[in-house]
Scaffold this motif. Structure first.
Motif, PDB file in Angstrom:
ATOM      1  N   GLN A  20       1.965  -2.801   4.584  1.00 41.85           N
ATOM      2  CA  GLN A  20       0.961  -3.816   4.909  1.00 41.85           C
ATOM      3  C   GLN A  20      -0.250  -3.183   5.595  1.00 41.85           C
ATOM      4  N   ALA A  21       0.015  -2.258   6.512  1.00 47.72           N
ATOM      5  CA  ALA A  21      -1.084  -1.576   7.200  1.00 47.72           C
ATOM      6  C   ALA A  21      -1.902  -0.748   6.207  1.00 47.72           C
ATOM      7  N   GLY A  22      -1.210  -0.084   5.307  1.00 45.64           N
ATOM      8  CA  GLY A  22      -1.910   0.721   4.295  1.00 45.64           C
ATOM      9  C   GLY A  22      -2.770  -0.150   3.404  1.00 45.64           C
ATOM     10  N   GLN A  23      -2.267  -1.302   3.010  1.00 43.78           N
ATOM     11  CA  GLN A  23      -3.039  -2.215   2.172  1.00 43.78           C
ATOM     12  C   GLN A  23      -4.239  -2.767   2.932  1.00 43.78           C
ATOM     13  N   LYS A  26      -6.850  -0.120   2.951  1.00 45.23           N
ATOM     14  CA  LYS A  26      -7.499  -0.029   1.636  1.00 45.23           C
ATOM     15  C   LYS A  26      -8.483  -1.173   1.433  1.00 45.23           C
ATOM     16  N   ASP A  27      -8.085  -2.379   1.819  1.00 46.56           N
ATOM     17  CA  ASP A  27      -8.970  -3.537   1.673  1.00 46.56           C
ATOM     18  C   ASP A  27     -10.241  -3.366   2.498  1.00 46.56           C
ATOM     19  N   LYS A  28     -10.084  -2.911   3.729  1.00 51.73           N
ATOM     20  CA  LYS A  28     -11.249  -2.713   4.602  1.00 51.73           C
ATOM     21  C   LYS A  28     -12.144  -1.610   4.054  1.00 51.73           C
ATOM     22  N   ALA A  29     -11.541  -0.547   3.523  1.00 55.53           N
ATOM     23  CA  ALA A  29     -12.326   0.547   2.936  1.00 55.53           C
ATOM     24  C   ALA A  29     -13.120   0.044   1.729  1.00 55.53           C
TER      25      ALA A  29
END
Length: 94
Positions: A20-23, A26-29
């Motif tokens: 979840q943190a990785g996603q 990625k979304d913020k990036a």
């Protein structure tokens, strides 16, 4: 103090949280990338507009100088000679 009944449940929770943190990262990036691309496009358009305005202004100056030289060729020649002489003096002293 709590006991860990099933270590595989904890491992699964940690993996899920990491995913979840990785996603989220990625979304913020992707959001940051999209905003940067939009800002770049805006700057590119603005720079193009400034370039066009500058080009038009330069062409107006060129036309004005050409008209002045046609109307007063002797005066224009004397001005050009004077400017050339001043530049020659300045460059000679350097």
């Amino acid at each position: 103090m709590s006991r860990i009944d099933n270590p595989s449940d904890v491992t699964k929770q940690v993996k899920d949280t990491a995913a979840q943190a990785g996603q989220a990262i990625k979304d913020k990036a992707n959001e940051v990338r999209d905003a940067a691309q939009e800002q770049f496009q805006n700057l590119r358009e603005t720079a193009g507009e400034y370039y066009d305005q500058g080009r038009e202004k330069a062409m107006e100056w060129e036309q004005g100088i050409e008209d002045y030289v046609r109307e007063q060729p002797i005066k224009s020649l004397l001005i050009a000679a004077g400017v050339g002489m001043l530049l020659g003096i300045v460059w000679r002293r350097s």
